[in-house]
Design a protein around this motif. Structure first.
Motif, mmCIF file in Angstrom:
data_model
loop_
_atom_site.group_PDB
_atom_site.id
_atom_site.type_symbol
_atom_site.label_atom_id
_atom_site.label_comp_id
_atom_site.label_asym_id
_atom_site.label_seq_id
_atom_site.Cartn_x
_atom_site.Cartn_y
_atom_site.Cartn_z
ATOM 1 N N LYS A 224 0.842 -1.205 0.000
ATOM 2 C CA LYS A 224 0.000 0.000 0.000
ATOM 3 C C LYS A 224 0.873 1.251 0.000
ATOM 4 C CE LYS A 224 -2.246 -1.437 3.587
ATOM 5 N NZ LYS A 224 -3.094 -1.386 4.764
ATOM 6 N N ARG A 231 -6.544 8.679 -1.260
ATOM 7 C CA ARG A 231 -7.701 8.882 -2.138
ATOM 8 C C ARG A 231 -8.601 9.932 -1.512
ATOM 9 N NH1 ARG A 231 -3.994 5.668 -3.683
ATOM 10 N NH2 ARG A 231 -4.582 4.285 -5.366
ATOM 11 N N ARG A 265 -6.139 11.868 -6.330
ATOM 12 C CA ARG A 265 -5.026 11.189 -5.655
ATOM 13 C C ARG A 265 -4.120 12.290 -5.164
ATOM 14 N NH1 ARG A 265 -4.829 6.050 -8.194
ATOM 15 N NH2 ARG A 265 -7.018 5.482 -8.123
ATOM 16 N N ALA A 295 -4.677 4.318 0.914
ATOM 17 C CA ALA A 295 -4.729 3.249 -0.092
ATOM 18 C C ALA A 295 -5.067 1.929 0.588
ATOM 19 C CB ALA A 295 -3.389 3.145 -0.800
ATOM 20 N N ASP A 298 -7.322 -3.214 -2.118
ATOM 21 C CA ASP A 298 -8.070 -3.190 -3.373
ATOM 22 C C ASP A 298 -7.443 -2.179 -4.346
ATOM 23 O OD1 ASP A 298 -10.225 -4.331 -4.878
ATOM 24 O OD2 ASP A 298 -11.178 -2.369 -4.805
ATOM 25 N N ASP A 299 -6.954 -1.050 -3.794
ATOM 26 C CA ASP A 299 -6.254 -0.089 -4.661
ATOM 27 C C ASP A 299 -4.985 -0.717 -5.227
ATOM 28 O OD1 ASP A 299 -8.062 2.082 -4.192
ATOM 29 O OD2 ASP A 299 -7.164 2.316 -2.218
ATOM 30 N N HIS A 303 -4.214 -1.211 -9.064
ATOM 31 C CA HIS A 303 -2.983 -0.662 -9.622
ATOM 32 C C HIS A 303 -2.261 -1.691 -10.499
ATOM 33 C CE1 HIS A 303 0.686 1.759 -9.726
ATOM 34 N NE2 HIS A 303 1.348 0.647 -9.478
ATOM 35 N N SER A 308 -10.769 -3.600 -10.431
ATOM 36 C CA SER A 308 -10.999 -3.632 -8.996
ATOM 37 C C SER A 308 -11.562 -4.995 -8.632
ATOM 38 C CB SER A 308 -11.997 -2.547 -8.605
ATOM 39 O OG SER A 308 -12.438 -2.783 -7.299
#
Ligand SMILES: Nc1ncnc2c1ncn2[C@@H]1O[C@H](COP(=O)(O)OP(=O)(O)OP(=O)(O)O)[C@@H](O)[C@H]1O
Ligand SMILES: [Mg+2]
Length: 331
Positions: A224, A231, A265, A295, A298-299, A303, A308
């Motif tokens: 992360k 976010r 972001r 983050a 899931d982010d 990425h 997702s």
């Protein structure tokens, strides 16, 4: 400390399909290691090679120091498995299910009873040992399967989706047992799960798998941390105007308008927010609500894969698994 699992370029093909594609990973002794990925990513196939149920097409792996192809018997004696699909005999009692497993693993008769009591206590099922499994809830069945996986004192425990379809409280309980097992007995645990938040809490390290390949591996915090930006979601009347006003400001790495909101972001969002709010005031954009989020895994998934995991529809197979677990087979 040594490695409980070492896999090198492990590959499994089913005809033209490469279900596991040159996976290399190392799991340290005593570690809780999570395999995360959407339906069909190859998690179960990877585990099935590590537990010697399937032969790799190529590559190699050792589990508890034994080669999975050359010494499958030693590997099997060293591991416990909780399968993704339910595998208890419903007509038998909890105790009889454990007894059967003990017999299969050659645990001597005089030790069996004591061990059954011990593992039942670990998963808080002591009072239900003489009840038939068909009277158990989904969570109790799962706990019994974990108890069964522990009967023969394994060094490495594999849990394939141990909490799928269970309610949040029961899921939290199961993760509690898993953590206690590691603390008290130093067992290494390899698990798969669809619940990214839970993997974040329970796993020391994780590997994200997509289409048979590991796309990222490391400690949840490291993964992360690599994304660095926070976010920020701003609900407001004129998100496009606000986007133009904030774009180019220090620390704004990305800005997207989606519906009635602006998604940003922002590096170190907590400190940048007053400036952003004052820009909004100057641009005469009234902010309705504002949310800052660090983050998440899931982010991280998004990425590395461009998708997702939360948006992945539960497969028909999963729905079936969930129903089976809730109601038991044959009902
Ligand atoms: N015995 C088999 N024969 C042919 N293809 C298979 C077989 N087992 C799995 N596959 C395919 O291999 C891929 C990986 O499947 P696998 O079950 O390992 O995924 P998974 O990550 O465990 O998914 P899930 O989250 O649904 O449990 C899928 O495309 C699946 O259809
Ligand atoms: Mg699976």
């Amino acid at each position: 400390m040594g490695y409980a699992i070492e896999a090198r370029c492990l590959t499994k093909k089913f005809g033209d399909l490469t279900a596991v594609d040159s996976v290399s990973l190392s799991v340290r002794e005593g570690e809780i290691f999570g395999l995360l990925g959407p339906n069909g990513a190859g998690k179960t196939t990877l585990i099935s090679m590590l537990v010697t149920m399937r032969k790799p097409t190529s590559g190699s792996a050792t589990v508890a120091g034994f080669d999975v192809v050359k010494n499958p018997g030693d590997v099997r004696r060293s591991i416990g498995i909780v399968f993704q699909d339910p595998s208890l005999d419903e007509e038998l009692t909890a105790s009889e299910n454990l007894e059967l497993h003990a017999a299969m693993y050659g645990i001597p008769g005089q030790q069996r009873e004591a061990r059954i009591k011990e593992v039942a206590k670990m998963v808080e099922l002591s009072g239900r040992l003489s009840d038939q499994v068909k009277t158990f809830s989904g969570g109790m069945r799962r706990r019994l399967e974990i108890a069964r996986g522990l009967m023969h004192f394994p060094k490495v425990l594999f849990l394939d989706e141990p909490t799928l379809g269970l309610d949040p409280q029961t899921r939290a309980h199961i993760w509690d047992y898993v953590r206690k097992l590691r603390e008290k007995n130093g067992i290494t645990v390899v698990l798969t799960t669809h619940y990214l938040d839970e993997a974040d809490l329970v796993c020391d390290r994780i590997a994200i798998i997509d289409q048979g390949k590991i796309v990222a591996q490391g400690k949840p915090a490291e993964l992360k941390g690599k994304l660095s930006a926070d976010r920020v979601t701003i609900h407001c009347r004129f998100p496009a105007r606000l986007k133009r006003a904030v774009w180019g400001q220090d620390g704004i790495l990305k800005a997207d308008v989606a519906g009635g909101r602006l998604e940003l972001r922002v590096s170190d969002a907590g400190r940048k927010m007053p400036a952003i709010v004052s820009i909004a005031n100057k641009a005469k954009v009234a902010i309705r609500s504002l949310e800052i989020r660090k983050a998440s895994l899931d982010d991280v998934f998004l990425h590395y894969t461009g998708r997702s995991m939360r948006d992945e529809p539960a497969s028909a197979k999963d729905s079936l698994r969930i129903r089976r677990r809730a109601w038991g087979r044959g009902r």
